[in-house]
Design a protein around this motif. Structure first.
Motif, short mmCIF file in Angstrom:
data_model
loop_
_atom_site.label_atom_id
_atom_site.label_comp_id
_atom_site.label_asym_id
_atom_site.label_seq_id
_atom_site.Cartn_x
_atom_site.Cartn_y
_atom_site.Cartn_z
N ALA A 83 0.56 -1.57 0.06
CA ALA A 83 0.06 0.36 0.18
C ALA A 83 0.86 1.10 0.20
O ALA A 83 0.50 1.74 -0.02
CB ALA A 83 -0.85 -0.02 1.00
N LEU A 84 2.36 0.67 0.73
CA LEU A 84 3.27 2.60 0.57
C LEU A 84 3.33 3.24 -1.34
O LEU A 84 4.22 3.83 -1.09
CB LEU A 84 4.77 1.73 1.17
CG LEU A 84 3.74 1.82 2.91
CD1 LEU A 84 5.41 0.84 3.18
CD2 LEU A 84 3.54 2.76 3.55
N ASN A 85 3.67 1.73 -2.06
CA ASN A 85 3.16 2.49 -2.62
C ASN A 85 2.35 3.19 -4.57
O ASN A 85 2.29 3.84 -4.96
CB ASN A 85 3.49 1.37 -3.90
CG ASN A 85 4.28 0.27 -3.29
OD1 ASN A 85 5.40 1.26 -3.37
ND2 ASN A 85 4.85 -1.27 -5.10
N PHE A 86 0.89 3.39 -2.96
CA PHE A 86 0.29 3.83 -3.57
C PHE A 86 -0.48 5.40 -2.76
O PHE A 86 -1.16 5.73 -2.27
CB PHE A 86 -1.29 3.21 -3.33
CG PHE A 86 -1.29 2.16 -4.36
CD1 PHE A 86 -2.47 1.65 -5.42
CD2 PHE A 86 -0.98 1.00 -4.42
CE1 PHE A 86 -2.10 0.97 -6.04
CE2 PHE A 86 -0.84 -0.27 -4.83
CZ PHE A 86 -1.76 0.04 -5.78
N ASN A 87 0.46 6.38 -2.90
CA ASN A 87 0.46 7.63 -2.26
C ASN A 87 0.22 7.58 -0.85
O ASN A 87 -0.39 8.73 -0.34
CB ASN A 87 -0.11 8.83 -2.93
CG ASN A 87 -0.28 8.98 -4.25
OD1 ASN A 87 0.90 8.99 -4.72
ND2 ASN A 87 -0.84 9.28 -5.54
N ILE A 88 0.48 6.89 0.19
CA ILE A 88 0.58 6.16 1.56
C ILE A 88 1.14 7.23 2.68
O ILE A 88 2.44 6.34 2.06
CB ILE A 88 -0.01 4.57 2.04
CG1 ILE A 88 -2.08 4.50 0.77
CG2 ILE A 88 -0.23 4.90 3.17
CD1 ILE A 88 -3.13 4.91 1.62
N ALA A 89 1.61 7.35 2.54
CA ALA A 89 2.71 8.72 3.90
C ALA A 89 2.61 8.13 4.92
O ALA A 89 2.06 7.59 5.26
CB ALA A 89 2.48 10.10 4.13
#
Length: 332
Positions: A83-89
């Motif tokens: 999920a870090l690949n999807f603009n999640i800080a």
């Protein structure tokens, strides 16, 4: 003693793990798969040697049950990291995952037919409210950081929504896995180290699907800046050193979590893990000097108020203070 020791492992190991993970993600935001793979290999190897005695020890819990648990565990681990690949800080990632309290309670009521006291419902509501406040503020900071950039628009927003959807799915799956573990331990007894091994060993073939991405990041890591390892004197690429620290601290963290699952109820385990995530957030913000607004402090205060209410600290204090009076009444 087992519960207290497990809590120490959870808080020390997991908070240290967050720092090393952020060091990795800041350099390579898409390195979630290689991090997950390295963690699984290390924990599986340790369990194969010390828990199964090189495969000679038979499992106390049937393998078919571990297959179900492993499917959920592998899915949660991969989705959370990917999920870090999807603009999640990172701050939003940590806080959002802490919402498992609500998911755990809801599924506990639906599946296990559990009922909780009013104070428990109120405490969970307070903890969730505090997390929600921090989530909103962190999301605003992400939006402010992207203002005026070319990435601002429909496409990055849709990627962000996909990331949120992935975290939501992993949240519910994680809560379901906790309830499944609780029912298994009631039926077959407590076997935390065994569960830890099979949860990390059985999913290893699944990483073949991610082999290309893992190999690419091995190359990236090997090309990172060389650094000297303290006390050893070896020179290694710094990303591999960060990964080693991350793997070791993850083992300490997950070991504590699995001990807790054998000692406490599912909701209590979820609460401890949630507090750990929240403390990890504060450590991350302080260590990396990320913005921490007044609203973040409000959210922190609400979370800890809910925690005190859940653990019934005030009731214990009142009972201790009224102890002599209670004894006198019983004597009468």
């Amino acid at each position: 003693m087992g519960t207290a020791f497990a809590m120490v492992l959870v808080f020390v190991g997991c908070c240290s793990n967050v720092v090393s993970l952020e060091l990795l993600v800041r350099q390579f935001p898409g390195c979630g798969n290689i991090v997950t793979f390295a963690q699984f290999v290390f924990i599986a190897l340790e369990g194969f040697i010390f828990e199964t005695k090189f495969g000679r020890k038979k499992p106390a819990i049937p393998i078919r049950n571990y297959v179900i648990m492993v499917t959920m565990f592998f899915t949660v681990s991969v989705i959370n990291n990917y999920a870090l690949n999807f603009n999640i800080a990172m701050p939003l990632h940590m806080i959002f995952r802490s919402g498992s309290l609500i998911a755990n309670m809801i599924l506990g009521i639906i599946i296990l037919k559990k009922r909780y006291s009013t104070s428990k419902y109120l405490s969970i509501a307070l903890v969730s409210a505090g997390i929600f406040i921090c989530t909103i503020m962190s999301a605003k900071q992400v939006n402010m950081a992207n203002e005026g950039s070319e990435e601002e628009g429909f496409y990055p927003f849709m990627r962000w929504l996909i990331g949120i959807g992935m975290l939501t799915f992993a949240l519910l799956m994680s809560a379901r896995m906790g309830i499944f573990q609780e029912t298994l331990y009631k039926q077959y007894g407590k076997h935390s180290k065994e569960a830890l091994f099979y949860n990390h060993c059985l999913p290893l073939p699944g990483f073949l699907l991610l082999s290309t991405d893992i190999y690419n990041h091995c190359v990236y890591f090997s090309q990172s800046t060389p650094t000297v390892v303290p006390a050893v004197g070896l020179t290694v690429p710094i990303m591999w050193l960060y990964l080693l620290i991350n793997v070791i601290t993850q083992y300490v963290c997950i070991r504590g979590v699995f001990i807790l699952t054998t000692e406490c109820a599912s909701l209590t385990v979820t609460l401890v893990v949630t507090l750990r995530k929240f403390l990890s957030l504060i450590v991350s913000i302080m260590f990396f000097q990320n913005p921490f607004t007044a609203w973040h402090w409000v959210g922190t205060a609400v979370v800890f108020l809910g925690t005190l209410l859940y653990t019934e600290v005030w009731s214990s204090v009142r009972a201790a203070l009224r102890g002599p009076d209670v004894k006198e009444k019983k004597a009468e």
